[in-house]
Motif scaffolding. Structure first.
Motif, PDB file in Angstrom:
ATOM      1  N   GLN A  19       0.830  -1.205   0.000  1.00  0.00           N
ATOM      2  CA  GLN A  19       0.000   0.000   0.000  1.00  0.00           C
ATOM      3  C   GLN A  19       0.864   1.253   0.000  1.00  0.00           C
ATOM      4  N   ARG A  20       1.912   1.245   0.808  1.00  0.00           N
ATOM      5  CA  ARG A  20       2.805   2.399   0.893  1.00  0.00           C
ATOM      6  C   ARG A  20       3.505   2.663  -0.452  1.00  0.00           C
ATOM      7  N   GLN A  21       3.837   1.587  -1.164  1.00  0.00           N
ATOM      8  CA  GLN A  21       4.536   1.734  -2.446  1.00  0.00           C
ATOM      9  C   GLN A  21       3.580   1.809  -3.635  1.00  0.00           C
ATOM     10  N   GLY A  22       2.274   1.686  -3.375  1.00  0.00           N
ATOM     11  CA  GLY A  22       1.300   1.755  -4.459  1.00  0.00           C
ATOM     12  C   GLY A  22       1.386   0.580  -5.407  1.00  0.00           C
ATOM     13  N   LYS A  23       1.729  -0.587  -4.881  1.00  0.00           N
ATOM     14  CA  LYS A  23       1.879  -1.782  -5.715  1.00  0.00           C
ATOM     15  C   LYS A  23       0.869  -2.848  -5.302  1.00  0.00           C
ATOM     16  N   ALA A  24       0.775  -3.876  -6.122  1.00  0.00           N
ATOM     17  CA  ALA A  24      -0.077  -5.023  -5.798  1.00  0.00           C
ATOM     18  C   ALA A  24       0.506  -5.751  -4.590  1.00  0.00           C
ATOM     19  N   ALA A  25      -0.354  -6.364  -3.784  1.00  0.00           N
ATOM     20  CA  ALA A  25       0.094  -7.096  -2.589  1.00  0.00           C
ATOM     21  C   ALA A  25       0.491  -8.518  -2.980  1.00  0.00           C
ATOM     22  N   ILE A  26       1.585  -8.611  -3.742  1.00  0.00           N
ATOM     23  CA  ILE A  26       2.103  -9.901  -4.192  1.00  0.00           C
ATOM     24  C   ILE A  26       3.562  -9.984  -3.748  1.00  0.00           C
ATOM     25  N   LEU A  27       3.867 -10.927  -2.866  1.00  0.00           N
ATOM     26  CA  LEU A  27       5.232 -11.132  -2.391  1.00  0.00           C
ATOM     27  C   LEU A  27       5.842 -12.301  -3.141  1.00  0.00           C
ATOM     28  N   ARG A  28       7.005 -12.069  -3.748  1.00  0.00           N
ATOM     29  CA  ARG A  28       7.717 -13.139  -4.441  1.00  0.00           C
ATOM     30  C   ARG A  28       8.848 -13.635  -3.551  1.00  0.00           C
ATOM     31  N   PHE A  43      13.377 -11.858  -1.249  1.00  0.00           N
ATOM     32  CA  PHE A  43      11.993 -11.400  -1.220  1.00  0.00           C
ATOM     33  C   PHE A  43      11.865 -10.120  -2.033  1.00  0.00           C
ATOM     34  N   GLY A  44      10.714  -9.929  -2.646  1.00  0.00           N
ATOM     35  CA  GLY A  44      10.432  -8.679  -3.334  1.00  0.00           C
ATOM     36  C   GLY A  44       8.967  -8.634  -3.731  1.00  0.00           C
ATOM     37  N   LEU A  45       8.456  -7.431  -3.911  1.00  0.00           N
ATOM     38  CA  LEU A  45       7.087  -7.293  -4.396  1.00  0.00           C
ATOM     39  C   LEU A  45       7.068  -7.618  -5.886  1.00  0.00           C
ATOM     40  N   ALA A  46       6.056  -8.315  -6.318  1.00  0.00           N
ATOM     41  CA  ALA A  46       5.912  -8.673  -7.733  1.00  0.00           C
ATOM     42  C   ALA A  46       4.743  -7.901  -8.322  1.00  0.00           C
ATOM     43  N   VAL A  54       3.758 -20.934  -8.325  1.00  0.00           N
ATOM     44  CA  VAL A  54       2.783 -21.470  -7.386  1.00  0.00           C
ATOM     45  C   VAL A  54       2.394 -20.286  -6.512  1.00  0.00           C
ATOM     46  N   ALA A  55       1.105 -20.082  -6.323  1.00  0.00           N
ATOM     47  CA  ALA A  55       0.632 -18.926  -5.564  1.00  0.00           C
ATOM     48  C   ALA A  55      -0.295 -19.387  -4.447  1.00  0.00           C
ATOM     49  N   VAL A  56      -0.137 -18.768  -3.284  1.00  0.00           N
ATOM     50  CA  VAL A  56      -1.052 -18.990  -2.161  1.00  0.00           C
ATOM     51  C   VAL A  56      -1.518 -17.628  -1.690  1.00  0.00           C
ATOM     52  N   GLU A  57      -2.747 -17.577  -1.190  1.00  0.00           N
ATOM     53  CA  GLU A  57      -3.300 -16.293  -0.767  1.00  0.00           C
ATOM     54  C   GLU A  57      -3.721 -16.346   0.682  1.00  0.00           C
ATOM     55  N   ARG A  58      -3.485 -15.256   1.394  1.00  0.00           N
ATOM     56  CA  ARG A  58      -3.963 -15.106   2.767  1.00  0.00           C
ATOM     57  C   ARG A  58      -4.297 -13.637   2.986  1.00  0.00           C
ATOM     58  N   ASP A  59      -5.507 -13.396   3.442  1.00  0.00           N
ATOM     59  CA  ASP A  59      -5.949 -12.040   3.799  1.00  0.00           C
ATOM     60  C   ASP A  59      -5.730 -11.028   2.674  1.00  0.00           C
ATOM     61  N   GLY A  60      -5.966 -11.456   1.426  1.00  0.00           N
ATOM     62  CA  GLY A  60      -5.844 -10.552   0.293  1.00  0.00           C
ATOM     63  C   GLY A  60      -4.433 -10.352  -0.214  1.00  0.00           C
ATOM     64  N   VAL A  61      -3.478 -11.065   0.363  1.00  0.00           N
ATOM     65  CA  VAL A  61      -2.074 -10.982  -0.062  1.00  0.00           C
ATOM     66  C   VAL A  61      -1.699 -12.297  -0.723  1.00  0.00           C
ATOM     67  N   THR A  62      -0.952 -12.227  -1.821  1.00  0.00           N
ATOM     68  CA  THR A  62      -0.537 -13.419  -2.541  1.00  0.00           C
ATOM     69  C   THR A  62       0.957 -13.630  -2.374  1.00  0.00           C
ATOM     70  N   LEU A  63       1.351 -14.857  -2.038  1.00  0.00           N
ATOM     71  CA  LEU A  63       2.755 -15.265  -2.003  1.00  0.00           C
ATOM     72  C   LEU A  63       2.990 -16.110  -3.240  1.00  0.00           C
ATOM     73  N   VAL A  64       4.003 -15.761  -4.030  1.00  0.00           N
ATOM     74  CA  VAL A  64       4.316 -16.527  -5.234  1.00  0.00           C
ATOM     75  C   VAL A  64       5.738 -17.064  -5.157  1.00  0.00           C
ATOM     76  N   VAL A  65       5.905 -18.274  -5.667  1.00  0.00           N
ATOM     77  CA  VAL A  65       7.201 -18.939  -5.704  1.00  0.00           C
ATOM     78  C   VAL A  65       7.332 -19.596  -7.066  1.00  0.00           C
ATOM     79  N   ASP A  66       8.469 -19.391  -7.732  1.00  0.00           N
ATOM     80  CA  ASP A  66       8.674 -20.046  -9.028  1.00  0.00           C
ATOM     81  C   ASP A  66       8.905 -21.538  -8.809  1.00  0.00           C
ATOM     82  N   SER A  67       8.687 -22.326  -9.851  1.00  0.00           N
ATOM     83  CA  SER A  67       8.714 -23.781  -9.723  1.00  0.00           C
ATOM     84  C   SER A  67      10.084 -24.314  -9.310  1.00  0.00           C
ATOM     85  N   VAL A  68      11.172 -23.677  -9.731  1.00  0.00           N
ATOM     86  CA  VAL A  68      12.518 -24.137  -9.359  1.00  0.00           C
ATOM     87  C   VAL A  68      12.759 -23.887  -7.870  1.00  0.00           C
TER      88      VAL A  68
END
Length: 108
Positions: A19-28, A43-46, A54-68
């Motif tokens: 929210q502070r950075q004006g980006k989507a709530a997606i953590l890579r 870690f970084g915002l995506a 692979v993506a999982v969501e909690r409380d409107g936030v998405t955590l993404v991890v590449d397959s490797v």
């Protein structure tokens, strides 16, 4: 067993940063070679979820991890911890056979 988990504390922190950075709530979460134990977490915002993520969501936030990277962190939980040493995202990784004192690198 879930592929990977995001704790409520981590989700809340990601939402605040995004929210502070004006980006989507997606953590890579990515795993790279290096660090004092062989692999290190990055870690970084995506901007978006990629097709191979692979993506999982909690409380409107998405955590993404590449397959490797997922092969190295499957079953792990991403948390946000505040203590006397500071505040940071922390990965509790059941696949790690060794880690370093700072908790940011591991080996399998």
């Amino acid at each position: 067993m879930t592929e990977i988990d995001l704790t409520p504390s981590a989700a809340s922190r990601v939402a605040a940063i995004a929210q502070r950075q004006g980006k989507a709530a997606i953590l890579r979460l990515a795993v790279e070679g290096g660090g004092c134990s062989g692999f290190q977490y990055r870690f970084g915002l995506a901007d978006a979820v990629d097709a191979e993520d692979v993506a999982v969501e909690r409380d409107g936030v998405t955590l993404v991890v590449d397959s490797v990277s997922l092969d190295l962190v499957r079953g792990a939980a991403v948390d946000y911890v505040e203590d006397l040493g500071g505040a940071a995202f922390k990965v509790t990784n059941p696949n790690a056979t060794a880690g370093c004192g700072c908790g940011s690198s591991f080996s399998v």
